[in-house]
Design a protein around this motif. Structure first.
Motif, short mmCIF file in Angstrom:
data_model
loop_
_atom_site.label_atom_id
_atom_site.label_comp_id
_atom_site.label_asym_id
_atom_site.label_seq_id
_atom_site.Cartn_x
_atom_site.Cartn_y
_atom_site.Cartn_z
N VAL A 113 0.84 -1.20 0.00
CA VAL A 113 0.00 0.00 0.00
C VAL A 113 0.87 1.26 0.00
O VAL A 113 0.62 2.21 -0.74
N LEU A 114 1.92 1.26 0.83
CA LEU A 114 2.83 2.41 0.87
C LEU A 114 3.54 2.59 -0.47
O LEU A 114 3.67 3.72 -0.97
N SER A 115 4.01 1.48 -1.05
CA SER A 115 4.69 1.58 -2.34
C SER A 115 3.73 2.03 -3.42
O SER A 115 4.11 2.78 -4.34
N LEU A 116 2.46 1.60 -3.33
CA LEU A 116 1.47 2.02 -4.31
C LEU A 116 1.22 3.53 -4.20
O LEU A 116 1.06 4.22 -5.21
N LEU A 117 1.19 4.04 -2.96
CA LEU A 117 1.07 5.49 -2.77
C LEU A 117 2.23 6.22 -3.45
O LEU A 117 2.04 7.21 -4.17
N VAL A 118 3.43 5.71 -3.22
CA VAL A 118 4.63 6.34 -3.79
C VAL A 118 4.59 6.28 -5.31
O VAL A 118 4.79 7.30 -6.00
N VAL A 119 4.32 5.09 -5.86
CA VAL A 119 4.40 4.94 -7.31
C VAL A 119 3.27 5.67 -8.03
O VAL A 119 3.41 6.02 -9.21
N MET A 120 2.16 5.92 -7.35
CA MET A 120 1.09 6.68 -7.97
C MET A 120 1.31 8.18 -7.87
O MET A 120 0.89 8.93 -8.76
N ILE A 121 1.99 8.64 -6.81
CA ILE A 121 2.14 10.08 -6.58
C ILE A 121 3.39 10.67 -7.23
O ILE A 121 3.35 11.77 -7.79
N VAL A 122 4.51 9.94 -7.18
CA VAL A 122 5.77 10.52 -7.66
C VAL A 122 5.73 10.94 -9.12
O VAL A 122 6.16 12.05 -9.46
N LEU A 372 0.93 16.30 -2.05
CA LEU A 372 1.58 15.17 -2.71
C LEU A 372 3.00 14.97 -2.18
O LEU A 372 3.43 13.85 -1.92
N TYR A 373 3.74 16.08 -2.03
CA TYR A 373 5.10 16.00 -1.47
C TYR A 373 5.08 15.39 -0.06
O TYR A 373 5.87 14.49 0.26
N GLY A 374 4.20 15.91 0.78
CA GLY A 374 4.17 15.47 2.18
C GLY A 374 3.82 14.01 2.34
O GLY A 374 4.50 13.27 3.07
N VAL A 375 2.78 13.55 1.64
CA VAL A 375 2.38 12.14 1.73
C VAL A 375 3.47 11.24 1.16
O VAL A 375 3.75 10.16 1.71
N THR A 376 4.11 11.67 0.09
CA THR A 376 5.18 10.86 -0.50
C THR A 376 6.35 10.71 0.46
O THR A 376 6.90 9.62 0.63
N GLY A 377 6.76 11.81 1.10
CA GLY A 377 7.88 11.74 2.05
C GLY A 377 7.60 10.79 3.19
O GLY A 377 8.46 9.97 3.56
N VAL A 378 6.40 10.85 3.77
CA VAL A 378 6.03 9.95 4.86
C VAL A 378 5.98 8.51 4.37
O VAL A 378 6.47 7.58 5.03
N SER A 379 5.40 8.29 3.18
CA SER A 379 5.26 6.93 2.65
C SER A 379 6.60 6.29 2.36
O SER A 379 6.83 5.12 2.69
N VAL A 380 7.52 7.06 1.77
CA VAL A 380 8.86 6.53 1.47
C VAL A 380 9.59 6.16 2.75
O VAL A 380 10.20 5.09 2.85
#
Length: 469
Positions: A113-122, A372-380
């Protein structure tokens, strides 16, 4: 909850079957050079430098280079974990396949789920930077330009992987040239000495000088980790790399080293060459290049960056579609969804998964960029934390004797990494922690009410047979 720490079965003969009853497998078509080109293109050093780094300049000023350097050192430990786990579990599922195998199904699902967040947002985050760098020839709305880049990247992602390796390789050369030109011009027009890299100063909205605190640097590390995050692409491509036991580790470590140099050296040059602190904090790199040279050079650099962003979009769509493909093969979804996502097109690419990555990515170009930046940083950061936990467990049971690349200084490396990443998470803004935590909570409910009751038929993480040999 005992599933959390119990390794899953790694060979599932009926996962996403073909007409013959065997799991769909991606073909091994690229060597270490092609894999490195694709992985470097996913890190997309130049577009990261021009799109993401200016945001760090605005909050960290002269401490930006120091923050990226610390983040790169942390990424060495992360890369060691990826290298060992990637050769033990060479699957297109990437992080989730590794963590599921080592730490259990629930942990693997959360990583997915975390990787999916990253790969969808980046990809849309990077793509929205296109408009700024096409400005010398055409003025476009950033969201519209980003969406167009995502659609173009999706169409390219449907092609053969070997062809894409050459396309992205050509674009990569251009972006490296742009980054090198920025570095040369910055150093040639230095306004301050090396000591400025640790002066910890930033300009406020009124142009006055403020001090960058240690806590601000720690908070910025989440974005710094994101800046070099793309080296994990080598693990996603491990099913398509020839001789993955050797080439995955080489590709991961080489990519991290090269991308760090390409990003960090220009950042140092910009810090030393900016005309004043306000210009540095403003983060207008194209404007600085034009001031250091002329408008023609500034236009050339801007166009190179625009191409780099398109390049990054292509590679990210390729990588991210493999994540969805692998999740369908491992039966993460209801039957019809699994069947659709595991379909391969005439060029051997998972075309349905590619469309489901690219089209929503185009839509995300219209979402607030700071969110998008904030959620990506936390997810990574959270994803790296769970990967480090998996690396800590990588030498128990029969995995202790499995032929694989092994990191030095184990278990000290994953233990230290877990402690540092956990602390970085505590320093992130509450709103981004809540967004990421809320999404993770919903995913946990899906696990509890759909996947876990169907443990014999759903979320069965598989490894290609030739990878296990």
């Amino acid at each position: 909850m005992t599933d959390t720490l119990r390794p899953v079965e790694t060979a599932v003969p009926d996962a996403a079957p073909t007409a013959t009853g065997n799991p769909q497998k991606l073909k091994r078509s690229i060597g270490i050079v092609g894999g490195t080109l694709l992985t470097l293109s996913c890190v997309t050093p130049a577009s990261t430098l021009f799109v993401v780094v200016p945001d760090l300049f605005s909050s960290l000023g002269t401490a930006t280079a120091l923050t990226i350097a610390i983040g790169s050192l942390l990424c060495i430990a992360v890369a060691l974990c990826y290298s060992e786990l990637g050769t033990l579990i060479p699957s297109a599922g990437g992080e989730y396949a590794m963590v599921s195998t080592m730490a259990g199904r629930l942990a693997g699902w959360l990583v997915f789920v975390l990787s999916l967040l990253v790969v969808m947002i980046v990809p849309p985050v990077i793509a929205m930077g296109t408009a700024d760098y096409l400005a010398p020839i055409v003025h476009l709305n950033p969201s519209v330009a980003g969406a167009a880049v995502m659609i173009l990247a999706t169409l390219a992602g449907l092609l053969d992987l070997r062809a894409n390796a050459w396309i992205t390789g050509i674009f990569l050369v251009l972006e490296v040239i742009a980054a090198a030109l920025v570095a040369v011009l910055g150093f040639a027009h230095s306004e301050r000495g090396v000591g400025s890299l640790v002066s910890m100063q930033v300009a406020d909205s009124g142009g006055h000088t403020d001090t960058v605190t240690a806590m601000l640097v720690v908070s910025g590390l989440a974005i710094a980790l994101f800046i070099t995050q793309g080296f994990s692409t080598a693990v996603y491509l491990s099913e398509e790399l020839e001789n993955p036991r050797r080439n995955v580790a080489r590709t991961v470590l080489a990519t991290l080293a090269i991308s760090t140099v390409i990003i960090l050296v220009p950042v140092v040059a910009i810090t030393m060459g900016a005309s004043d602190l306000s210009a540095l904090t403003g983060g207008d790199i194209s404007g600085m290049v034009t001031a250091w040279s002329n408008s023609a050079v500034g236009t050339f650099v801007s166009l190179c960056v625009a191409l780099a962003i398109i390049n990054a979009g292509i590679v990210m769509v390729i990588q991210n579609s493999r994540v969805l493909f692998a999740s369908a093969r491992d039966k993460a979804w209801p039957g019809p969804v699994n069947e659709g996502l595991s379909r391969l097109g005439r060029f051997g690419s998972p075309w349905v998964a590619t469309l489901l990555v690219g089209v929503p990515g185009a839509a995300l170009c219209f979402v607030n960029l700071d969110t998008l930046y904030g959620v990506t940083g936390v997810s990574v950061t959270a994803m790296y934390l769970l990967v480090a936990v998996a690396a800590l467990l990588a030498r128990r049971g029969h995995h202790r004797h499995t032929p694989a690349w092994r990191m030095p200084l184990w278990p000290a490396v994953p233990v230290l990494l877990i402690a540092v990443l956990a602390y970085i998470l505590t320093q992130q803004e509450t709103v981004y922690l809540l967004w990421t935590g809320g999404i993770t909570a919903v995913a946990t409910l899906y696990w509890a009410f759909y996947l876990r009751p169907r443990r014999d038929t759903r979320w069965l993480v598989s490894i290609p047979e030739d990878a296990e040999a």
